[in-house]
Design an enzyme around this catalytic site. Structure first.
Site, short mmCIF file in Angstrom:
data_model
loop_
_atom_site.label_atom_id
_atom_site.label_comp_id
_atom_site.label_asym_id
_atom_site.label_seq_id
_atom_site.Cartn_x
_atom_site.Cartn_y
_atom_site.Cartn_z
N LYS A 28 0.84 -1.20 0.00
CA LYS A 28 0.00 0.00 0.00
C LYS A 28 0.88 1.25 0.00
CE LYS A 28 -3.52 2.25 2.74
NZ LYS A 28 -4.27 2.26 3.99
N GLU A 80 10.85 -4.57 3.93
CA GLU A 80 10.88 -5.97 3.51
C GLU A 80 10.49 -6.10 2.04
OE1 GLU A 80 9.44 -4.79 6.20
OE2 GLU A 80 9.71 -6.12 7.94
N GLY A 129 -4.51 -1.85 5.55
CA GLY A 129 -3.68 -2.97 5.08
C GLY A 129 -4.25 -4.32 5.46
N ARG A 130 -4.66 -4.48 6.73
CA ARG A 130 -5.12 -5.81 7.18
C ARG A 130 -6.57 -6.08 6.77
NH1 ARG A 130 -3.66 -2.38 11.00
NH2 ARG A 130 -5.21 -1.53 12.43
N GLU A 162 -3.34 -6.42 15.54
CA GLU A 162 -2.88 -5.11 15.06
C GLU A 162 -4.03 -4.10 15.18
OE1 GLU A 162 0.42 -4.71 11.92
OE2 GLU A 162 -1.32 -4.00 10.82
N HIS A 204 -2.90 -32.78 19.14
CA HIS A 204 -1.69 -33.50 19.51
C HIS A 204 -0.56 -32.54 19.85
CE1 HIS A 204 -3.31 -37.43 18.29
NE2 HIS A 204 -4.01 -36.69 17.44
N LYS A 218 10.58 -0.25 13.85
CA LYS A 218 11.13 -0.01 12.51
C LYS A 218 12.16 1.12 12.57
CE LYS A 218 6.85 -0.64 9.83
NZ LYS A 218 5.93 0.05 8.95
O1 F6P Z 1 2.77 -4.00 10.02
C1 F6P Z 1 2.50 -2.68 9.69
C2 F6P Z 1 1.87 -2.56 8.35
O2 F6P Z 1 1.67 -1.22 8.06
C3 F6P Z 1 0.58 -3.35 8.19
O3 F6P Z 1 -0.52 -2.70 8.72
C4 F6P Z 1 0.54 -3.56 6.72
O4 F6P Z 1 -0.37 -4.54 6.38
C5 F6P Z 1 1.98 -3.91 6.44
O5 F6P Z 1 2.72 -3.08 7.32
C6 F6P Z 1 2.43 -3.73 5.02
O6 F6P Z 1 2.30 -2.41 4.59
P1 F6P Z 1 2.42 -2.01 3.06
O7 F6P Z 1 1.29 -2.68 2.34
O8 F6P Z 1 2.32 -0.53 3.03
O9 F6P Z 1 3.74 -2.51 2.56
#
Ligand code: F6P
Length: 547
Positions: free
Chosen positions: A207, A213, A268-269, A354, A385, A513
């Site tokens: 987003k 990452e 995002g979630r 979150e 189990h 972060k």
């Molecule tokens: O973990 C923090 C967060 O902002 C989440 O809410 C989101 O889903 C994720 O990082 C990834 O964010 P982006 O889609 O901006 O890379």
């Protein structure tokens, strides 16, 4: 100064009622009321909920519903659906429901109808996913795409990954779906080793388009693509982006035509319903994706229209509040008895923790009550189990949701019956328990000496009275899954309203972060004196950095 939630009469009545209920056992409640299961059952959007195995009475429900009313639940719900900026710390509307709306109504954000934009992106998703699936969109050598690698993290990974896994029986078998999220280079490296550059499509899903990452995995993928024979002018055949930050995606090298739009009113979630769901559309086809949206819409309509006492997300949320805030349960378990849903607990962890892992209320004040619970779980019967021992005989009470489908997609029908029987048996055993006398009688009947029976009985006793919800459907179809996810989304919303917190920001992930950004240069050789960290971190850096 607004009155603290815990000082309200409804809260205090629930506290008093919890003390009354602490001596009750669900066994007695079932004995006293043969209609209990019938009375405490609901149907909504392909799912049935039997919530009779909870430590509740009609009074519990009345008090919880009164609490919801006091917290203006229906008004908050209407504000969300109306596109009001209920995410007040980010000044954003919360409109994932607009992505699956089927009503034809206009849904406005700041006076602009967002439905046409949603439909346009969905049309683009259909065109693109059809082209990939039909082999019309080819890689640079003219061959059809065989591997799709989604690069994203958090909401840009967990949702689409979970859905692709959950609906694998509906997927096109010739397409291999991969999901890369971790900054650990092994994740992208191991994945790329299973792919050929000429037949691989990368979806860069972010987003913000600024997540460490995702960007670094995307750079690694691009480097690999170029090293394997791809060229810069072919990048747009192999890389597409899903983002609300078109500028950064373009700077990364993805042409505007290869970008799928996302809006700031999609958290995002809560984004798998948007173009973040592109891997789902590619794997299953856009028609199935639409069915997923349709299922979610059916649950949205139920949530919007059903009376609170007949409303599945509301009741599920209130039961959670009952255990979390009045019976001191700190965690709850989600137990899908559907192997394809084995990633569902991990997906829900982000959605729930979150969203509701907050300690400051909507007035900017620290809360003096528990908010979001610790959510965990795993697929039955594997979980039986692994950790069920603690559920049955540990010192903690852990409410659990058992998610069950009557039919599976496998041809092994006998195993499906065994699976379902295990789920039903576990809920019964958790609720009923087994007294020392019952245990001893069982052992005696098997011929064990009396002294041995007496010695072992305490270890083999089950206190019972452990709550569970049974959530069941006919089969895990796209529509049923859509409804299930929406059910939990709305449950999270309702709990956020009860706790008076903003479920839609996530400032808590920022601090770590920020510190990581200052540690990285030191790990890479900058002087250790350059950062202000504790002696512990300083020592760890000196031990972990390559000298
Ligand atoms: O973990 C923090 C967060 O902002 C989440 O809410 C989101 O889903 C994720 O990082 C990834 O964010 P982006 O889609 O901006 O890379």
């Amino acid at each position: 100064m607004p009155k603290s939630l815990t000082a309200t009469s409804h809260w205090q009545a629930l506290q008093k009622h919890a003390r009354e209920m602490s001596g009750r056992h669900m066994r007695q409640l079932f004995e006293q009321d043969p209609q209990r299961s019938e009375r405490y059952s609901l149907f909504a959007a392909d799912w049935q909920l039997d919530f009779s195995k909870n430590l509740i009475t009609d009074k519990t429900l009345q008090l919880l519903l009164a609490l919801a009313k006091q917290q203006h639940l229906t008004q908050w719900r209407d504000r969300m659906f109306a596109g009001e900026k209920i995410n007040h710390t980010e000044n954003r509307a919360v409109l994932h429901v607009a992505l699956r709306s089927r009503s034809g109504e206009t849904i406005e954000v700041e006076g602009e109808d967002v439905v046409p934009q949603v439909r346009a992106v969905q049309a683009g998703m259909r065109e693109f996913s059809d082209a990939i699936r039909d082999g019309k969109w080819t890689g640079y050598s003219g061959k059809a795409i065989t591997d799709v690698v989604n690069i994203g993290i958090g909401g840009s990974d967990l949702g689409p990954m979970m859905v692709c896994q959950a609906l694998a029986p509906y997927a096109k078998k010739e397409l291999n779906m991969h999901f890369v999220s971790n900054i650990d280079g092994s994740h992208i490296h191991d994945t790329l080793q299973r792919c050929q550059a000429e037949t691989t499509l990368f979806i860069i899903s972010s987003k913000s388009f600024s997540t460490q990452e995702t960007l670094n995995n995307a750079l690694a993928a691009r480097g690999w693509f170029l090293a394997q024979g791809g060229s810069k002018d072919q990048i747009n055949r192999h890389f597409v982006a899903v983002t609300s930050n078109n500028k950064l995606a373009t700077e990364f090298g993805i042409a505007p035509d290869s970008q799928f739009e996302l809006w700031d009113w999609v958290g995002g979630r809560y984004s798998l319903w948007s173009a973040i769901g592109l891997p789902i559309a590619i794997a299953l086809g856009m028609d199935q994706f639409e069915d997923l949206l349709g299922g979610a819409y059916a649950m949205d309509e139920h949530f919007r229209n059903a009376q609170p006492e007949q409303n599945m997300p509301v009741l599920l949320a209130l039961l959670g509040v009952w255990y979390n805030n009045f019976l001191e349960c700190e965690t709850y378990a989600v137990l899908p008895y559907i192997q394809h849903l084995s990633s569902f607990p991990a997906y829900l962890q982000q959605a729930d923790m979150e969203s509701n892992g907050k300690r400051i209320d909507r007035n900017g004040l620290p809360v003096d009550y528990q908010t979001g619970p610790i959510l965990w779980g795993g697929a039955g019967t594997n979980a039986q189990h692994a950790f069920f021992q603690l559920l049955h005989q540990g010192t903690k009470t852990i409410p659990a949701d058992f998610i069950i489908a009557r039919d599976s997609h496998s041809p092994y029908d006998n195993q499906q019956r065994m699976l379902v029987s295990n789920a039903l048996a576990q809920m019964e055993a958790l609720m009923r328990g087994k007294s020392k006398a019952e245990v001893a009688a069982e052992m005696l009947a098997k011929g064990l000496p009396q002294t041995e029976c007496a010695r072992l009985a305490p270890y083999r006793e089950f206190a019972g009275n452990k709550p569970s919800n049974a959530l069941f459907t006919d089969q895990l179809t796209p529509a049923a899954l859509g409804a299930l996810i929406a059910l939990y989304e709305h449950k999270i919303f309702v709990q956020g309203v009860i706790w008076n917190i903003n479920s839609y920001d996530q400032w808590g992930v920022e601090y770590g972060k920020q510190v990581a950004n200052s540690v990285l240069p030191v790990l890479e050789g900058a002087p250790i004196s350059a950062i202000d960290v504790s002696s512990s971190t300083r020592e760890l850096i000196s031990r972990l950095r390559r000298s």
